[in-house]
Motif scaffolding. Structure first.
Motif, PDB file in Angstrom:
ATOM      1  N   HIS A 104       0.878  -1.168   0.000  1.00  0.00           N
ATOM      2  CA  HIS A 104       0.000   0.000   0.000  1.00  0.00           C
ATOM      3  C   HIS A 104       0.916   1.218   0.000  1.00  0.00           C
ATOM      4  O   HIS A 104       1.714   1.395   0.912  1.00  0.00           O
ATOM      5  CB  HIS A 104      -0.897  -0.020   1.238  1.00  0.00           C
ATOM      6  N   CYS A 105       0.830   2.038  -1.024  1.00  0.00           N
ATOM      7  CA  CYS A 105       1.753   3.176  -1.166  1.00  0.00           C
ATOM      8  C   CYS A 105       1.161   4.472  -0.640  1.00  0.00           C
ATOM      9  O   CYS A 105       1.865   5.269  -0.042  1.00  0.00           O
ATOM     10  CB  CYS A 105       2.153   3.335  -2.621  1.00  0.00           C
ATOM     11  N   ASN A 106      -0.105   4.708  -0.874  1.00  0.00           N
ATOM     12  CA  ASN A 106      -0.798   5.840  -0.269  1.00  0.00           C
ATOM     13  C   ASN A 106      -2.285   5.796  -0.539  1.00  0.00           C
ATOM     14  O   ASN A 106      -2.751   5.064  -1.405  1.00  0.00           O
ATOM     15  CB  ASN A 106      -0.181   7.196  -0.650  1.00  0.00           C
ATOM     16  N   SER A 107      -2.999   6.583   0.231  1.00  0.00           N
ATOM     17  CA  SER A 107      -4.426   6.811   0.028  1.00  0.00           C
ATOM     18  C   SER A 107      -4.653   8.298   0.195  1.00  0.00           C
ATOM     19  O   SER A 107      -3.958   8.949   0.981  1.00  0.00           O
ATOM     20  CB  SER A 107      -5.272   6.045   1.044  1.00  0.00           C
ATOM     21  N   SER A 108      -5.593   8.824  -0.543  1.00  0.00           N
ATOM     22  CA  SER A 108      -5.885  10.244  -0.441  1.00  0.00           C
ATOM     23  C   SER A 108      -7.336  10.492  -0.830  1.00  0.00           C
ATOM     24  O   SER A 108      -8.003   9.596  -1.364  1.00  0.00           O
ATOM     25  CB  SER A 108      -4.949  11.042  -1.345  1.00  0.00           C
ATOM     26  N   TYR A 109      -7.779  11.711  -0.557  1.00  0.00           N
ATOM     27  CA  TYR A 109      -9.166  12.088  -0.812  1.00  0.00           C
ATOM     28  C   TYR A 109      -9.182  13.353  -1.651  1.00  0.00           C
ATOM     29  O   TYR A 109      -8.660  14.385  -1.245  1.00  0.00           O
ATOM     30  CB  TYR A 109      -9.909  12.281   0.510  1.00  0.00           C
ATOM     31  N   PHE A 110      -9.770  13.253  -2.825  1.00  0.00           N
ATOM     32  CA  PHE A 110      -9.856  14.373  -3.762  1.00  0.00           C
ATOM     33  C   PHE A 110     -11.282  14.915  -3.741  1.00  0.00           C
ATOM     34  O   PHE A 110     -12.233  14.159  -3.945  1.00  0.00           O
ATOM     35  CB  PHE A 110      -9.528  13.902  -5.182  1.00  0.00           C
ATOM     36  N   THR A 111     -11.428  16.205  -3.499  1.00  0.00           N
ATOM     37  CA  THR A 111     -12.737  16.843  -3.622  1.00  0.00           C
ATOM     38  C   THR A 111     -12.841  17.362  -5.045  1.00  0.00           C
ATOM     39  O   THR A 111     -12.018  18.167  -5.488  1.00  0.00           O
ATOM     40  CB  THR A 111     -12.912  17.989  -2.614  1.00  0.00           C
ATOM     41  N   MET A 112     -13.837  16.861  -5.749  1.00  0.00           N
ATOM     42  CA  MET A 112     -14.040  17.190  -7.153  1.00  0.00           C
ATOM     43  C   MET A 112     -15.385  17.898  -7.302  1.00  0.00           C
ATOM     44  O   MET A 112     -16.353  17.555  -6.621  1.00  0.00           O
ATOM     45  CB  MET A 112     -14.045  15.910  -7.999  1.00  0.00           C
ATOM     46  N   VAL A 113     -15.436  18.884  -8.203  1.00  0.00           N
ATOM     47  CA  VAL A 113     -16.655  19.660  -8.424  1.00  0.00           C
ATOM     48  C   VAL A 113     -17.082  19.480  -9.873  1.00  0.00           C
ATOM     49  O   VAL A 113     -16.270  19.631 -10.796  1.00  0.00           O
ATOM     50  CB  VAL A 113     -16.430  21.153  -8.102  1.00  0.00           C
ATOM     51  N   ALA A 114     -18.368  19.192 -10.071  1.00  0.00           N
ATOM     52  CA  ALA A 114     -18.919  18.995 -11.413  1.00  0.00           C
ATOM     53  C   ALA A 114     -19.236  20.347 -12.050  1.00  0.00           C
ATOM     54  O   ALA A 114     -19.763  21.249 -11.394  1.00  0.00           O
ATOM     55  CB  ALA A 114     -20.185  18.142 -11.337  1.00  0.00           C
ATOM     56  N   LYS A 115     -18.908  20.470 -13.341  1.00  0.00           N
ATOM     57  CA  LYS A 115     -19.100  21.720 -14.084  1.00  0.00           C
ATOM     58  C   LYS A 115     -19.921  21.459 -15.348  1.00  0.00           C
ATOM     59  O   LYS A 115     -19.821  20.394 -15.951  1.00  0.00           O
ATOM     60  CB  LYS A 115     -17.743  22.308 -14.503  1.00  0.00           C
ATOM     61  N   ASP A 116     -20.704  22.471 -15.753  1.00  0.00           N
ATOM     62  CA  ASP A 116     -21.416  22.379 -17.022  1.00  0.00           C
ATOM     63  C   ASP A 116     -20.543  22.967 -18.133  1.00  0.00           C
ATOM     64  O   ASP A 116     -19.388  23.338 -17.900  1.00  0.00           O
ATOM     65  CB  ASP A 116     -22.797  23.047 -16.949  1.00  0.00           C
ATOM     66  N   GLU A 117     -21.109  23.067 -19.333  1.00  0.00           N
ATOM     67  CA  GLU A 117     -20.338  23.535 -20.490  1.00  0.00           C
ATOM     68  C   GLU A 117     -19.866  24.976 -20.327  1.00  0.00           C
ATOM     69  O   GLU A 117     -18.901  25.403 -20.948  1.00  0.00           O
ATOM     70  CB  GLU A 117     -21.173  23.404 -21.782  1.00  0.00           C
ATOM     71  N   GLN A 118     -20.545  25.761 -19.508  1.00  0.00           N
ATOM     72  CA  GLN A 118     -20.168  27.160 -19.275  1.00  0.00           C
ATOM     73  C   GLN A 118     -19.239  27.314 -18.063  1.00  0.00           C
ATOM     74  O   GLN A 118     -18.890  28.426 -17.688  1.00  0.00           O
ATOM     75  CB  GLN A 118     -21.416  28.037 -19.062  1.00  0.00           C
ATOM     76  N   GLY A 119     -18.875  26.186 -17.437  1.00  0.00           N
ATOM     77  CA  GLY A 119     -17.989  26.241 -16.288  1.00  0.00           C
ATOM     78  C   GLY A 119     -18.687  26.515 -14.965  1.00  0.00           C
ATOM     79  O   GLY A 119     -18.043  26.789 -13.956  1.00  0.00           O
TER      80      GLY A 119
END
Length: 179
Positions: A104-119
């Motif tokens: 096991h090399c690492n674990s992490s948590y990414f917060t991702m935000v969904a965007k439409d075509e206009q950002g």
């Protein structure tokens, strides 16, 4: 609308090449971070059915070095859904092809935000929690968010109280020369 995390889980495996290594012959951490960001993007985009951007990364500890010639497997799953954001858990493991040994090399948590075509931010489907592990991951994400808010407010220049920190700072490898 709600989706099961299994619907958007992503796994990738890649052979680590000499071009990915640093001066000590280990795989460069920046290369692994790049792969982690890519798989977090793939997982969150698959869940939301929208282009997603990285809002934050919560703590990356490199637990074990990765060697040239090893297979690296990254696994990503949605742990939390807000209104327009998702927390993607990413786990990195390496495998020695000759011995079969896995690390096991690492674990992490990414917060991702969904965007439409206009950002603009767009709502994302919620997740279905059907086991204790899913509930634990979701609850841990909520706690992590609350801790991040407390941490950022405590050290805002308008909120910072030097007297609360000066004694503990003096015990560190630092010279304090306040005028």
């Amino acid at each position: 609308m709600f989706k099961h995390p299994k619907e958007s889980q992503v796994t990738i495996t890649e052979l680590m090449l000499p071009a990915h290594s640093n001066f000590s012959g280990k795989i460069h951490g920046g290369y692994i971070l790049n792969l982690m960001d890519q798989i977090a993007f793939a997982c969150s985009s698959k869940h939301s059915r929208h282009y997603c951007v990285t809002a934050s990364v919560n703590r990356v500890d490199f637990l074990n070095p990765i060697e040239v010639g090893e297979l690296v497997t990254l696994k990503a799953s949605i742990n939390y859904t807000g209104r327009t954001s998702m927390v993607v858990g990413v786990r990195v493991e390496s495998e020695n092809i000759q011995t079969g040994e896995k690390k096991h090399c690492n674990s992490s948590y990414f917060t991702m935000v969904a965007k439409d075509e206009q950002g603009k931010n767009v709502p994302v489907p919620g997740i279905i929690l059907d086991d204790e592990q899913g509930v634990r991951r979701f609850a841990r994400s909520i706690t992590r968010q609350e801790q991040a808010k407390t941490r950022s407010n405590k050290f805002k220049s308008s909120e910072f109280k030097i007297e609360e920190h000066i004694e503990s700072i003096k015990t560190q490898n630092v010279k304090i020369d306040l005028e």
